[in-house]
Design an enzyme around this catalytic site. Structure first.
Site, PDB file in Angstrom:
ATOM      1  N   GLU A  67       0.828  -1.201   0.000  1.00 49.77           N
ATOM      2  CA  GLU A  67       0.000   0.000   0.000  1.00 49.77           C
ATOM      3  C   GLU A  67       0.871   1.264   0.000  1.00 49.77           C
ATOM      4  O   GLU A  67       0.634   2.209  -0.753  1.00 49.77           O
ATOM      5  CB  GLU A  67      -0.922  -0.054   1.235  1.00 49.77           C
ATOM      6  CG  GLU A  67      -1.697   1.193   1.561  1.00 49.77           C
ATOM      7  CD  GLU A  67      -2.837   1.508   0.596  1.00 49.77           C
ATOM      8  OE1 GLU A  67      -3.024   0.740  -0.357  1.00 49.77           O
ATOM      9  OE2 GLU A  67      -3.488   2.543   0.794  1.00 49.77           O
ATOM     10  N   HIS A  70       2.702   2.010  -3.311  1.00 51.50           N
ATOM     11  CA  HIS A  70       1.752   2.619  -4.254  1.00 51.50           C
ATOM     12  C   HIS A  70       1.552   4.105  -3.928  1.00 51.50           C
ATOM     13  O   HIS A  70       1.554   4.961  -4.823  1.00 51.50           O
ATOM     14  CB  HIS A  70       0.422   1.839  -4.190  1.00 51.50           C
ATOM     15  CG  HIS A  70      -0.695   2.461  -4.993  1.00 51.50           C
ATOM     16  ND1 HIS A  70      -0.636   2.630  -6.348  1.00 51.50           N
ATOM     17  CD2 HIS A  70      -1.901   2.967  -4.619  1.00 51.50           C
ATOM     18  CE1 HIS A  70      -1.749   3.197  -6.784  1.00 51.50           C
ATOM     19  NE2 HIS A  70      -2.533   3.423  -5.742  1.00 51.50           N
ATOM     20  N   HIS A 133     -11.521   5.388  -8.647  1.00 46.13           N
ATOM     21  CA  HIS A 133     -10.064   5.557  -8.522  1.00 46.13           C
ATOM     22  C   HIS A 133      -9.356   4.917  -9.724  1.00 46.13           C
ATOM     23  O   HIS A 133      -8.420   5.482 -10.283  1.00 46.13           O
ATOM     24  CB  HIS A 133      -9.635   4.887  -7.212  1.00 46.13           C
ATOM     25  CG  HIS A 133      -8.274   5.258  -6.747  1.00 46.13           C
ATOM     26  ND1 HIS A 133      -7.788   6.541  -6.758  1.00 46.13           N
ATOM     27  CD2 HIS A 133      -7.261   4.503  -6.233  1.00 46.13           C
ATOM     28  CE1 HIS A 133      -6.557   6.557  -6.284  1.00 46.13           C
ATOM     29  NE2 HIS A 133      -6.213   5.325  -5.969  1.00 46.13           N
ATOM     30  N   HIS A 241     -19.506  -7.808 -18.199  1.00 48.11           N
ATOM     31  CA  HIS A 241     -18.135  -7.528 -18.649  1.00 48.11           C
ATOM     32  C   HIS A 241     -17.785  -8.424 -19.849  1.00 48.11           C
ATOM     33  O   HIS A 241     -17.081  -8.006 -20.763  1.00 48.11           O
ATOM     34  CB  HIS A 241     -17.158  -7.745 -17.491  1.00 48.11           C
ATOM     35  CG  HIS A 241     -15.731  -7.383 -17.823  1.00 48.11           C
ATOM     36  ND1 HIS A 241     -15.354  -6.149 -18.272  1.00 48.11           N
ATOM     37  CD2 HIS A 241     -14.582  -8.105 -17.788  1.00 48.11           C
ATOM     38  CE1 HIS A 241     -14.047  -6.128 -18.479  1.00 48.11           C
ATOM     39  NE2 HIS A 241     -13.556  -7.308 -18.210  1.00 48.11           N
ATOM     40  N   HIS A 302      -3.751  -7.954 -17.017  1.00 43.78           N
ATOM     41  CA  HIS A 302      -5.029  -7.593 -17.648  1.00 43.78           C
ATOM     42  C   HIS A 302      -5.349  -6.113 -17.385  1.00 43.78           C
ATOM     43  O   HIS A 302      -5.892  -5.418 -18.243  1.00 43.78           O
ATOM     44  CB  HIS A 302      -6.122  -8.503 -17.095  1.00 43.78           C
ATOM     45  CG  HIS A 302      -7.439  -8.408 -17.808  1.00 43.78           C
ATOM     46  ND1 HIS A 302      -7.579  -8.624 -19.153  1.00 43.78           N
ATOM     47  CD2 HIS A 302      -8.692  -8.119 -17.356  1.00 43.78           C
ATOM     48  CE1 HIS A 302      -8.852  -8.484 -19.498  1.00 43.78           C
ATOM     49  NE2 HIS A 302      -9.546  -8.163 -18.422  1.00 43.78           N
TER      50      HIS A 302
HETATM   51  C1  HEM Z   1     -11.271  -5.431 -24.654  1.00 41.44           C
HETATM   52  C2  HEM Z   1     -11.573  -6.239 -23.736  1.00 41.44           C
HETATM   53  C3  HEM Z   1     -11.360  -6.046 -22.257  1.00 41.44           C
HETATM   54  C4  HEM Z   1     -10.984  -4.949 -21.530  1.00 41.44           C
HETATM   55  C5  HEM Z   1     -10.636  -3.550 -22.036  1.00 41.44           C
HETATM   56  C6  HEM Z   1     -10.971  -5.342 -20.137  1.00 41.44           C
HETATM   57  C7  HEM Z   1     -10.621  -4.523 -19.077  1.00 41.44           C
HETATM   58  C8  HEM Z   1     -10.638  -4.893 -17.742  1.00 41.44           C
HETATM   59  C9  HEM Z   1     -10.241  -4.052 -16.642  1.00 41.44           C
HETATM   60  C10 HEM Z   1      -9.680  -2.638 -16.756  1.00 41.44           C
HETATM   61  C11 HEM Z   1     -10.424  -4.748 -15.494  1.00 41.44           C
HETATM   62  C12 HEM Z   1     -10.154  -4.251 -14.062  1.00 41.44           C
HETATM   63  C13 HEM Z   1      -8.813  -4.761 -13.614  1.00 41.44           C
HETATM   64  C14 HEM Z   1      -8.409  -4.308 -12.242  1.00 41.44           C
HETATM   65  O1  HEM Z   1      -9.080  -3.522 -11.595  1.00 41.44           O
HETATM   66  O2  HEM Z   1      -7.334  -4.748 -11.801  1.00 41.44           O
HETATM   67  C15 HEM Z   1     -10.947  -6.043 -15.863  1.00 41.44           C
HETATM   68  C16 HEM Z   1     -11.259  -7.041 -14.978  1.00 41.44           C
HETATM   69  C17 HEM Z   1     -11.590  -8.326 -15.343  1.00 41.44           C
HETATM   70  N1  HEM Z   1     -11.763  -8.813 -16.633  1.00 41.44           N
HETATM   71 FE1  HEM Z   1     -11.565  -7.751 -18.343  1.00 41.44          FE
HETATM   72  N2  HEM Z   1     -11.349  -6.669 -20.052  1.00 41.44           N
HETATM   73  C18 HEM Z   1     -11.577  -7.143 -21.320  1.00 41.44           C
HETATM   74  C19 HEM Z   1     -11.944  -8.412 -21.682  1.00 41.44           C
HETATM   75  C20 HEM Z   1     -12.157  -9.466 -20.814  1.00 41.44           C
HETATM   76  C21 HEM Z   1     -12.533 -10.807 -21.193  1.00 41.44           C
HETATM   77  C22 HEM Z   1     -12.752 -11.288 -22.616  1.00 41.44           C
HETATM   78  C23 HEM Z   1     -12.639 -11.523 -20.029  1.00 41.44           C
HETATM   79  C24 HEM Z   1     -13.018 -12.969 -19.835  1.00 41.44           C
HETATM   80  C25 HEM Z   1     -13.652 -13.725 -20.660  1.00 41.44           C
HETATM   81  C26 HEM Z   1     -12.314 -10.645 -18.935  1.00 41.44           C
HETATM   82  C27 HEM Z   1     -12.308 -11.000 -17.613  1.00 41.44           C
HETATM   83  C28 HEM Z   1     -12.071 -10.159 -16.554  1.00 41.44           C
HETATM   84  C29 HEM Z   1     -12.095 -10.556 -15.157  1.00 41.44           C
HETATM   85  C30 HEM Z   1     -12.381 -11.946 -14.625  1.00 41.44           C
HETATM   86  C31 HEM Z   1     -11.791  -9.408 -14.402  1.00 41.44           C
HETATM   87  C32 HEM Z   1     -11.675  -9.281 -12.874  1.00 41.44           C
HETATM   88  C33 HEM Z   1     -10.215  -9.356 -12.498  1.00 41.44           C
HETATM   89  C34 HEM Z   1      -9.926  -8.952 -11.068  1.00 41.44           C
HETATM   90  O3  HEM Z   1     -10.735  -9.134 -10.169  1.00 41.44           O
HETATM   91  O4  HEM Z   1      -8.829  -8.438 -10.870  1.00 41.44           O
HETATM   92  N3  HEM Z   1     -12.032  -9.401 -19.447  1.00 41.44           N
HETATM   93  N4  HEM Z   1     -11.073  -6.099 -17.246  1.00 41.44           N
END
Ligand code: HEM
Length: 324
Positions: A67, A70, A133, A241, A302
């Site tokens: 923390e 960051h 945030h 999502h 991601h």
């Molecule tokens: C262009 C496509 C996508 C973008 C721009 C995107 C963007 C994001 C962002 C910004 C987060 C938040 C991460 C964080 O706060 O650390 C997130 C979370 C997540 N995304 Fe995506 N995503 C995309 C596609 C996908 C796809 C295709 C899947 C699954 C099939 C997916 C699964 C997830 C999951 C499971 C999380 C939660 C992760 C966590 O709890 O840290 N995303 N996504």
């Protein structure tokens, strides 16, 4: 000034990655107070004294360090943006073409980000604050990158008139990606990553259990660490999502298709390449999040590639607009 701005883009990226790492290691409440940690400027060594101050939040040093690192990085970014704003004001006196509105707006934004960082702690990870945030961080890096592009004065001597008709659609794609990032932030802030473990949508009778009102509201709770929504609500966030990802792929895919067919310049072709690579990697990381059950490195990546996808679209939009 250009060097400061370049440094700030890199630093903002580091702050975003550290923020994701902090959240994913459950270290968001690693220090129960703000801006210090258990009343000190660094992580305290004396755990017993810390417990006396905050009896309900026993010190876990590794989380507190996540923390605080960051916070130190974010504080440094704030100072660099302050330096950019001051430099912009000074240079404006001699050169009226110097951008000054954007640097001042960025200073206001980074100050608001600091407040959101404080509320993240004081409001026990309230998901609207956590998502806000995240979006504030993504907006900050996007605007810093835009400032960098403006200072670089991208030059396209022959122009690319056929790209002109894609101006509106490229901006729409940028908004769609931002919306998808917001949905991802909502999934992450509400610990809904593992609500669906099957592809392409979700398991069981998910369609009958969708609950939009519950998924997009915040139930009252003492703390939001590990989430406060029930299964149907988290599943709905997660499914949205996924739908968002498929919609984003179609929109950005169409932009790439038309872009490659129309562009006549190397500058825009290179920009389109960046968008294509970022989109493919981001989709692969999203699917890997689900298939491998949210490994830390994949989840952090991601988040990071989400930021890069946004930046690639900011760059493409800027280049199309300058050229039109
Ligand atoms: C262009 C496509 C996508 C973008 C721009 C995107 C963007 C994001 C962002 C910004 C987060 C938040 C991460 C964080 O706060 O650390 C997130 C979370 C997540 N995304 Fe995506 N995503 C995309 C596609 C996908 C796809 C295709 C899947 C699954 C099939 C997916 C699964 C997830 C999951 C499971 C999380 C939660 C992760 C966590 O709890 O840290 N995303 N996504």
């Amino acid at each position: 000034m250009r060097t400061f701005v370049k440094i700030s883009v890199l630093l903002a990226f580091v702050v975003i990655v550290l923020g994701a790492y902090t959240r994913l290691t459950d270290a968001g409440l690693g220090c129960p107070d703000w801006p210090g940690c258990y009343g000190e400027l660094t992580v305290p060594k004396d755990a017993e004294k810390a417990v006396e101050l905050f009896p309900h939040a026993p010190l876990e040093s590794h989380k507190a360090w996540n923390e605080m690192i960051h916070r130190y990085a974010a504080g440094t970014l704030g100072l660099v943006i302050l330096a950019i704003a001051i430099t912009a004001l000074v240079r404006r006196r001699h050169d009226p073409a110097q951008p000054v509105g954007l640097p001042l707006f960025l200073l206001g934004l980074v100050t608001f980000q600091a407040a959101l960082g404080m509320w993240t702690v004081t409001m026990n990870l309230q998901p609207l604050i956590v998502m806000g945030h995240l979006l504030g961080g993504f907006t900050t890096i996007s605007l810093l990158y835009l400032l960098n592009l403006r200072l670089e004065r991208v030059h396209m001597p022959l122009g690319d008139s056929k790209m002109r008709s894609l101006r509106g659609f490229a901006f729409f794609a940028l908004l769609v990606v931002f919306g998808q990032i917001a949905l991802g932030g909502w999934v992450a802030a509400n610990y809904a990553a593992m609500a669906c473990t099957q592809l392409p949508f979700c398991e069981g009778n998910w369609g009958e259990r969708l609950d939009f009102a519950g998924a997009f509201s915040v139930p009252p709770a003492d703390t939001y660490q590990y989430g406060a929504h029930d299964y149907a609500e988290r599943m709905t966030m997660h499914v949205m999502h996924r739908f968002g990802a498929y919609f984003t792929t179609i929109v950005v895919g169409l932009l790439l298709w038309f872009g490659y067919r129309r562009t006549q310049t190397q500058v825009i072709r290179r920009s389109l390449n960046w968008v294509a690579v970022a989109l493919v990697v981001q989709l692969a990381l999203g699917f890997s999040n689900v298939i491998f059950m949210l490994p830390l490195k994949v989840a952090v990546a991601h988040n990071a590639v989400g930021a890069l996808l946004l930046l690639s679209l900011v760059g493409l939009n800027y280049k199309i607009a300058r050229n039109a």
